[in-house]
Structures are given as C-alpha cells and as structure tokens.
Design an enzyme around this catalytic site. Structure first.
Site, PDB file in Angstrom:
ATOM      1  N   TYR A  69       8.834   5.908   3.004  1.00  0.00           N
ATOM      2  CA  TYR A  69       7.770   5.207   1.983  1.00  0.00           C
ATOM      3  C   TYR A  69       7.149   6.013   0.890  1.00  0.00           C
ATOM      4  CZ  TYR A  69       4.073   2.581  -0.376  1.00  0.00           C
ATOM      5  OH  TYR A  69       3.066   2.020  -1.248  1.00  0.00           O
TER       6      TYR A  69
ATOM      7  N   GLY B 240       4.212  -0.136  -2.954  1.00  0.00           N
ATOM      8  CA  GLY B 240       3.843  -1.420  -2.610  1.00  0.00           C
ATOM      9  C   GLY B 240       4.774  -2.576  -2.273  1.00  0.00           C
TER      10      GLY B 240
ATOM     11  N   HIS C 160      -0.847   3.873 -13.182  1.00  0.00           N
ATOM     12  CA  HIS C 160      -2.020   3.563 -12.561  1.00  0.00           C
ATOM     13  C   HIS C 160      -3.398   4.320 -13.380  1.00  0.00           C
ATOM     14  CE1 HIS C 160       0.617   1.819  -9.617  1.00  0.00           C
ATOM     15  NE2 HIS C 160      -0.336   1.449  -8.893  1.00  0.00           N
TER      16      HIS C 160
ATOM     17  N   ASN D  68      -3.728   7.383  -3.000  1.00  0.00           N
ATOM     18  CA  ASN D  68      -3.840   6.754  -1.780  1.00  0.00           C
ATOM     19  C   ASN D  68      -5.266   7.551  -1.045  1.00  0.00           C
ATOM     20  OD1 ASN D  68      -1.022   5.400  -0.178  1.00  0.00           O
ATOM     21  ND2 ASN D  68      -2.122   4.589  -1.876  1.00  0.00           N
TER      22      ASN D  68
ATOM     23  N   ARG E 163     -50.290  -2.466   5.373  1.00  0.00           N
ATOM     24  CA  ARG E 163     -50.118  -1.989   7.022  1.00  0.00           C
ATOM     25  C   ARG E 163     -48.820  -2.310   7.657  1.00  0.00           C
ATOM     26  NH1 ARG E 163     -51.571  -7.101   9.899  1.00  0.00           N
ATOM     27  NH2 ARG E 163     -52.240  -8.755   8.269  1.00  0.00           N
TER      28      ARG E 163
END
Length: 519
Positions: free
Chosen positions: A51, A58, A81, A193, A292
């Site tokens: 891959y 994808g 991208h 990635n 307080r």
C-alpha cells in the site's frame, strides 16, 4: 543544541527549539537507521504489492501502480492534497509541526531516504517554514492536508514563511543555499500520514497553558493579599484531607509563595484568640469562592494540563504513519497509527480546563472592580475623580468578551466526526481543529489575564500594599507595573494590555517562582 534521534524528545526541549529557536542536530546512528529502513523498503518491495508504494491511496488502493510511475504517485499525492484554506499557521506552529514530523520519521519506521531528515533539520535551523494552512485535515489518515503543504514546500513548490515574509519556495531555497527534496520511494506518504500538525500545535498549547496556570495562581494570591484574606484555605491541613494531586500541589505552591506575605491573615489571631462581640461583622468570615476555592478550581486544571503533556509527549515520540516499515523484523505492517484521537480528546479537555481558568480570572477581576463585593476599593479601582474618570471600567469589556468566546469554543470537536473519503475514513478525530480551537482559547485567556493583571496592579497601588507583598507577588507586581503603571488619568489602554499579554506569553513565570522560592 538538541540532538534529534534515539533520545525521547521532551516538551522542555521542544520549547527551547520551537519558542527559543535553539538549533538542532541529528543523531548519526539514528540517521543510519533511517537509511537502513529505506534500503530495506527498496529491497522488500520488489515483486510485492504494498500500500502506498505501488498502489493508489485510500479507497483507490485496489489500483496497482506500475514501477515507472511510483515516484510520480508520491508527487501526485502531495500536490493533490495541498488544498488547505484559511489563514496560515503561525511560524511557531509551523516550526513545531516540522519538528514533530522530523522526530517521528527519525524513529526509522518510515522507509524514507535520509535526504528528507537532513533537509528538514536544515530548514528548521534556518527558520524557513513551508506555508501550512489552518483548514484542511480531519485528523484520520493523519493531518493529510496540513502535512501535504509541508511536503509541497520540501519539494520546492508552494510558499514559505521566511524572515517575516511569505515567499515562493524557489526564492527561499536559493536564499538559504539548499536544494529541494527529491522523491525516492515513499517520501510523500510518509510525510502526509501522521499526526504532526495537531501534535506540534498541541505541544505549544501545553506550554502556554502551563504559563497561564502559573500566572493565575499568582494573580489569585495577589487578590487574596489585596483583601487581606485568611490563609487557612491554602493550608496543608485543609487541602490534605482532599486526596487530589493537583489540588495539593496548587495549595502547597500557594503556601510557599505567601509564606513571607505581610498581608495574609491568620484566622486564629483574629477570630479564635480574641473574643468577637459584634453581632454583625464587617470583615467577611469566609471569602467569596473565587478567592478561597483556588486550589479546588486550579487543581483539576493542573491535573489536566499535566496529563495532556504526557499524551502529547507520547504522540510526539510515536511512529504515526502507515504502513509501518520495520527493517528490524523485516516486515511491513498496515493499520491506523495515523489516527489522531489521542490528541483530539486531550485538546478538547485542555481547552475546557483553560476556559475554566479564564472564568476564574474574570470573576476575580469583577470582584476587584465592584465595591459592593470587595468593600475595599473604589468603583473600577478608579484613582481619579469618580464620574469624571473611569479607572479599569473600559478594560473589563474585552476580558468578558474573551471569556464568553472561550465558553462557546469549549464545545468538543472530538465527537464531531464526519465520514469522508468515500466513507473509507468513516470515523475521524478532527484533531487539528481541536488543537487550533484550543490555541484560540489559550490566546483569549492571555488577553483576559492581561486585564486582570492590570487591575491587580491598580488595586495594590490604590491600597499602598506594594511593600507588604510576598517576594514572589512583589516580583510580578514590579514586572507588570513597569509595562502598565497604575494610573489616575484616563488614557488608551490597548498598548499596555498588549505589552502585558506579550510578557505573560513569553515569560517562564513558573520557573521564576521556583527560583524565588528556592525549589
């Protein structure tokens, strides 16, 4: 000079590299492992379907890519991208992003050529950052769009932020005497990635959140000093019976800081050792909660910041791309280490905690400005003519506005997953969105605390309490009053507030406190 490689990168080192601009070097043995990972991938990938090496990405992973097109595949991924929108990340955020990506790639599980890590190191040292846009990634296959813009700059395309300007990548490479990255086999996918955008921004968020916490602890003490409050609400006896770590750490710090204060009162001296005969006491027996309950409010904020710091450091030093190229076991593993849920959830938690911190500061500010509440100061701590002059009145509005925006922004991103990528990414983290919104909440909080700080300076001067402050609170009084002095006559406040904000963001208040206290 910090060495990037085998040693885990701590947030303290990241702060020096990113915010103080320290230079970095690469561990030679780690670079050799990067090269070994690259050579293993070259050898292992022959005649195999892997891959992102010889497949599409994808949902298009079922398409095989021919060997002669594999380099173009990586370039196409980067260019396609690079679709970011909105404003640019700040130079500091971009520097942190680059450092985070470099650090994970130096783990030698990515199969990249050593040329990549050397170039990234050189660009960081020369303070040249590819232009990365805020809007784009969904934090599932990592910060795809933000990291695509990093990769685009590395291959000599797009634009850089350099010396205060936005310039074409080619001009920047020529100016600094470097050559763009040559794609070898996996440099595109290994850069895209990963969670380095959300992690880099998240790291800066943690560092700034620590400064906010240290500042608000001091400001809370100063409000208590102004009111000459009782000190038992910081006592070890009171807080020790509540078993939360953060509360007890905050209370211990506040005890140490106020140890030599001439303003804090002992309850037994005023209410126990002498007979109280008044039917109605003018002095409050107990202060308002914003005075307080500080350990109980800032305690969980401390815990949240420090747990977030732990998660960010873990992610910063993790391998978070896909697939993982492991030359040690001579195998390649596919999965989802690029998913950003760890960072996304922590950024949502951190912004909620910081919003609560800003709310505490705003309530203390309002207490100081309202004589019906404090019964010790003029309206708006006005040192001029009441009605003619206005004191801090006009400054309260931006503080309230910022806190209101924080409250709205504190809705979580973590649960806003929207499937995309042809439903391949069917559940996503929105981690970079979460980190950027958290950064906005933090900046808003610095602005709210700037108003709070100036009001405190004004109140201490109005009461002539300067000489009775503890050494630590006197130090911060001196520092801030030099930037924004107490005043009687009205004048524009925006420049003084900007100076205080800058000081709060840049000063290591916590480290200074430790030095003053001898810790």
């Amino acid at each position: 000079m910090e060495i990037i490689g085998h040693k885990l990168l701590q947030l303290e080192a990241l702060e020096q590299i990113v915010l103080q601009k320290d230079e970095i070097a690469l561990d030679a043995a780690a670079v050799a492992e990067v090269e070994a990972s690259h050579h293993f991938l070259l050898s292992f990938s022959k005649d195999k379907l892997i891959y992102g090496i010889n497949t599409g990405f994808g949902p298009m992973a079922q398409y095989r890519i021919e060997d002669e097109d594999c380099r173009q595949l990586q370039l196409n991924l980067i260019r396609s991208h690079s679709s970011g929108m909105g404003v640019l990340l700040t130079p500091d955020q971009s520097r942190a992003l680059m450092l985070a990506r470099l650090n994970t790639v130096m783990r030698a599980y990515s199969g990249v050529h050593p040329e990549l890590v050397i170039l990234m190191k050189d660009l960081i040292n020369k303070e040249a950052y590819p232009c990365v846009y805020q809007h784009g990634g969904v934090g599932a296959s990592g910060d795809l769009v933000q990291l695509a813009h990093l990769a685009l700059g590395l291959i000599g395309e797009g634009y850089f932020q350099y010396q205060g300007q936005v310039l074409p990548a080619k001009e920047v490479f020529a100016a600094i005497g470097l050559k763009p990255l040559q794609i070898h086999m996996r440099e595109g996918l290994s850069l895209l990635n990963g969670t380095s955008a959300m992690t880099g921004i998240g790291a800066i968020n943690v560092l700034h959140a620590r400064k906010l916490l240290a500042g608000e602890m001091l400001f809370s003490l100063m409000v208590n000093e102004i009111m000459e409050a009782y000190d038992d609400h910081f006592s070890e006896e009171l807080n020790g019976v509540k078993l939360h770590k953060g509360q007890n750490i905050v209370a211990a710090a506040m005890r140490a800081i106020t140890k030599n204060s001439g303003l804090m009162r002992k309850r037994h001296e005023h209410l126990y050792e002498k007979k109280v005969t008044e039917s109605v006491l003018e002095d409050k027996v107990q202060e308002y909660y914003s005075l307080r309950c500080v350990p109980q409010i800032l305690g969980p904020i401390y815990d949240t910041i420090e747990y977030t710091a732990q998660i960010i450091e873990q992610e910063l030093n993790s391998v978070n791309d896909n697939p993982v190229v492991d030359y040690r076991t001579e195998n390649i593993y596919h999965g989802g280490n690029f998913h950003g849920d760890y960072v996304a959830l922590e950024m949502d938690k951190l912004k909620i905690a910081v919003t609560k911190l800003s709310m505490l500061a705003e309530r203390q500010l309002n207490f100081l400005l309202n004589p019906a509440l404090n019964k010790r100061l003029t309206p708006f701590i006005n040192k001029g003519v009441l009605g003619l002059n206005f004191g801090i009145q006009g400054m309260q509005y931006p503080a309230v506005s910022n806190v209101a925006e924080n409250q709205m922004l504190s809705n979580p991103m973590y649960v806003h997953s929207i499937p995309n990528n042809n439903d391949n990414q069917d559940i996503v983290s929105m981690g970079t969105n979460a980190a950027l919104i958290c950064a906005k909440v933090i900046e808003n909080s610095f602005e709210a605390l700037s108003v709070h700080a100036w009001a405190i300076i004004q109140a201490i001067d109005a009461k002539d309490f300067k000489e009775r402050l503890s050494p630590a609170t006197r130090w911060i009084y001196d520092e801030i009053s030099a930037l924004a002095p107490p005043f009687a006559e009205d004048a524009p406040a925006f420049e003084g507030l900007a100076k205080i904000k800058s000081w709060l963001m840049q000063t290591e208040v916590g480290a200074k406190m430790k030095k003053l206290l001898g810790w």
